[in-house]
Write an enzyme that holds these catalytic residues in place. Structure first.
Site: not given
Ligand code: ZN
Length: 598
Positions: A294, A377
Site C-alpha cells: 500500500e 499484479y
Molecule cells: Zn495494490
C-alpha cells in the site's frame, strides 16, 4: 485536462474532453439510523469545449434532490437535470443542462443504504460491540455510489470536506487527519494534491490512534490499536527505504486505518490513510508486505495513475514490484524471494486455468472490478523484474525513479508508459531488451519461458520434504516444520496436490495444528485443502473463519471449492446464510456468484 483523457474510459459516463472537474467540496452528514450520507457535492469545472452546455456525471443509487449552478460571485440558480436508467455495471448518468458554462455546480443528494461503495456496520459487527462503524471502498468505480462526480481515474482533482456525524465517533478521510481533533461530531478535511476519484475515502467509528513514527500512525478500534501499532512498527523504515529508491514521499503523513474483518480487500491505498484488513495482524510482522504494497502505491498508482481500469497493471504491477523491493530492503532477500516465488507459482496455476485473452496486461473488461487479477499484479511485476534483470538494478532504479518524476500526478495509458520506456531505457542501453519483447509481455497471454525467477534453498528443502510426506516416506511430525515461517507454510500448503486423503490431512493437523490457525494466510490454504479433500473435521473451524472474515481473497476461494460438490455446496450455503450480514456488498456479490455458478 491531461492528454490522457483522449482514450475513452468505458466505465464512466463522463466526458472529460468537454469539461473536467478541477476541485470537489463535500458537505455531508453521516446518519447511521438511515444508513446514509446526505448533503452536497460542489464541483469546480474547467470547460474545454466552447459549445458544451451539458455536464454528465456518474452516480449509482444516489437520490438527487437538486442541482444548481454557482456563478463567479457564488450566487446560485437551479438547473434542469435528469437521471438516466440504472445500468448494472455503470450506474446512472446524471445529465445536467446549463444555459452557460458555470464555474461551479452544486448537487444536493443522499446515498442509498445499499450503496456499493459503503459498508454500514452495526455495533455487533465491530470489535468493540458498542458503536456502529462505516467505511468506504471507492475503487474501482464505487465512488459514484456516495458522490456524484466524474468517476474515472483519468481525471484528478483536490478535495475538501466538512462531515458531521454522531458525537464520540471519529471521522477520517484520505486527507489531512488530525489525531488530536476533539470527538465533537464535526470534522473538516483537505486533500490538496490532485487525486483520482477512486482514492476518495471516508470511515467513521470508535477509532483510537497510536503513533508508529514521526509521520505515521495507526487508527483502529481501541481493542485493536496496540496490536496494530506493534505489527506496523516498521512503517517509517519502509517509507525511508522507498524514498531512497524512488524519491520523496509526496503526501505528508502515511497513516494506516485498520478496519473490521469484513473489509473486502487486503488493503486500499487511500492517500495519507491506507485502509487495511486486520487479517494481517498475526503478532509476528510476517504479513506486513501488505503495508509495503500500500505504501508503494504512494508512487505507483496514487502519483502515477492508470488512466482507465484496463491499464490497471500500471498501478498494480509496478506496485507489486516496488513492494518486493521494500520487503527485500527491510526484511532481507530470503523473505522477498520466498514471497515472489509464492506469488509466481500462483500466477502460473492461474495461467493454466484462465483463457489467454484475460492473461494480457491490458485486457478487455466486462466490469471494472475484474481488472484486479493476478496478471495485473504478478505478471506486471514480473515484467519489471525482467527489465531489472536485463538492464541491471542500478540502471533500472534510475529509470524507474525518473518515470515516477516524469509522470507525477498524471494519469497515463500503457502506450504512454511505452513511449517513455523506449528512449529512456530500451534505446539507451541497446541490445538488452527490445520493444517487441516488452510488447509481447503486454499483449500476449502467459509468461515468457525465460522470465527470471529467484531460487530459494529453503523452499526447495520444503518441496523435498513435502514430496517425501506425500509418498509416505515421512510422517507429518517428521516434516521438521517447527521453524517454518509464514511464507514457508504458505508454500508447503500451496504445493499440495488437489486430492489428499482424509487420513493425510488428519496426520498433518495432528502434528502441526493447522485447523483453527490464527494466521489467516495459513488458515486459508488449510481450509482450501480441507474443502478439496472433503475433510469434515475441519468444517466447524472453517465456518468460523468464513463467518468472521469478509476479505474476498481469503474466503471466496473456499466457497468456490466447496461449491464443486453437492454436499459442499449445501454446507457453503449454510455458512453464507450466517455470514452474509457481516459481509461487504462486494464480498456478498462475489460469494453469490461462486454459489450460483454450479
Ligand atoms: Zn495494490
Amino acid at each position: 485536462m491531461s492528454a490522457t483523457a483522449a482514450e475513452h474510459d468505458r466505465f464512466s459516463y463522463a466526458e472529460p474532453a468537454k469539461v473536467t472537474q478541477t476541485a470537489l467540496s463535500l458537505d455531508l452528514k453521516v446518519d447511521f439510523d438511515k444508513r446514509e450520507l446526505a448533503g452536497s457535492a460542489e464541483l469546480a469545472l474547467a470547460w474545454h469545449d466552447p459549445e458544451a452546455r451539458e455536464l454528465v456525471l456518474d452516480t449509482r443509487d444516489l437520490s438527487i434532490e437538486g442541482v444548481e449552478a454557482l456563478d463567479a460571485q457564488g450566487a446560485a440558480h437551479a438547473l434542469k437535470w435528469s437521471l438516466a436508467a440504472r445500468d448494472p455495471v455503470l450506474g446512472s448518468a446524471l445529465r445536467i443542462a446549463l444555459d452557460a458554462q458555470a464555474p461551479k455546480v452544486r448537487i444536493r443528494y443522499h446515498t442509498a443504504p445499499q450503496a456499493s461503495g459503503l459498508q454500514w456496520m452495526t455495533p455487533a459487527q465491530t470489535a468493540g460491540k458498542k458503536q456502529p462503524f462505516m467505511y468506504s471502498q471507492s475503487q474501482s468505480i464505487h465512488a459514484r455510489s456516495w458522490v456524484p462526480l466524474q468517476d474515472t481515474p483519468a481525471v484528478r482533482f483536490p478535495y475538501s470536506a466538512h462531515v458531521t456525524g454522531p458525537k464520540a465517533l471519529r471521522v477520517v478521510m484520505s486527507a489531512n487527519n488530525d489525531a488530536k481533533h476533539p470527538l465533537d461530531g464535526d470534522f473538516s478535511f483537505r486533500m490538496d494534491e490532485p487525486i483520482p476519484s477512486y482514492l476518495l475515502a471516508i470511515a467513521v467509528g470508535d477509532l483510537a490512534v497510536r503513533e508508529t513514527g514521526p509521520r505515521s500512525a495507526v487508527y483502529a478500534e481501541p481493542s485493536v490499536v496496540a496490536k496494530a501499532a506493534y505489527e506496523f512498527a516498521d512503517t517509517e523504515k519502509m517509507i525511508e527505504t522507498t524514498e531512497k529508491l524512488y524519491g520523496p514521499y509526496r503526501w505528508g503523513r502515511y497513516d494506516i486505518l485498520v478496519l473490521p474483518p469484513s473489509f473486502p480487500f487486503g488493503g486500499m491505498e487511500n492517500p495519507r490513510l491506507t485502509f487495511a484488513t486486520p487479517t494481517v495482524l498475526v503478532g509476528d510482522r510476517s504479513l506486513v508486505a501488505l503495508v509495503a504494497h500500500e505504501l508503494a502505491h504512494s508512487w505507483s498508482g496514487n502519483l502515477v495513475t492508470n488512466a482507465s481500469w484496463r491499464h490497471m497493471w500500471l498501478n498494480e504491477g509496478f506496485t507489486t514490484y516496488v513492494e518486493n523491493r521494500i520487503v527485500e530492503a527491510v526484511y532481507g532477500k530470503v523473505q522477498a524471494d520466498e514471497e515472489f516465488i509464492i506469488a509466481a507459482d500462483e500466477l502460473l496455476r492461474e495461467v493454466k486455468a484462465t483463457p489467454a485473452p484475460t492473461q494480457r496486461l491490458v485486457p478487455d473488461l466486462d466490469d471494472a472490478d475484474d481488472a484486479a487479477s493476478d496478471f495485473a499484479y504478478v505478471k506486471g511485476a514480473w515484467l519489471l523484474r525482467t527489465l531489472e534483470a536485463r538492464f541491471g538494478r542500478e540502471a533500472f532504479d534510475v529509470y524507474l525513479r525518473g518515470y515516477f518524476d516524469h509522470f507525477a500526478f498524471q494519469s497515463i495509458t500503457t502506450q504512454q508508459m511505452l513511449d517513455y520506456l523506449k528512449p529512456n531505457l530500451l534505446d539507451k542501453y541497446p541490445g538488452k531488451m527490445s520493444l517487441d519483447e516488452v510488447k509481447a509481455w503486454i499483449h500476449q497471454g502467459g509468461v515468457p519461458a525465460d522470465a527470471p525467477l529467484p531460487t530459494s534453498p529453503q523452499l526447495q528443502a520444503i518441496a523435498a520434504a513435502r514430496s517425501q510426506w506425500l509418498e509416505g516416506k515421512r510422517t507429518a511430525i517428521k516434516l521438521d516444520a517447527k521453524h517454518w515461517n509464514t511464507q514457508e507454510w504458505m508454500y508447503f500448503l500451496d504445493g499440495l496436490p488437489d486430492k489428499l486423503s482424509a487420513k493425510q490431512l488428519a496426520d498433518l493437523d495432528a502434528a502441526w495444528h493447522l485447523n483453527g490457525s490464527p494466521n489467516a494466510e495459513i488458515a486459508r490454504r488449510w481450509y482450501l485443502a480441507a474443502a478439496r479433500a472433503d475433510f469434515r473435521p475441519a468444517r466447524t473451524q472453517m465456518a468460523k473463519y468464513m463467518t468472521r472474515i469478509g476479505r474476498r481473497y481469503l474466503v471466496v476461494p473456499i466457497y468456490e471449492e466447496l461449491a464443486k460438490t453437492p454436499d459442499g455446496l449445501r454446507f457453503a450455503r449454510e455458512v453464507y446464510a450466517k455470514a452474509k450480514p457481516g459481509y461487504h456488498p462486494m464480498t456478498q456479490a462475489s460469494v453469490e456468484k461462486a454459489l450460483a455458478g454450479q
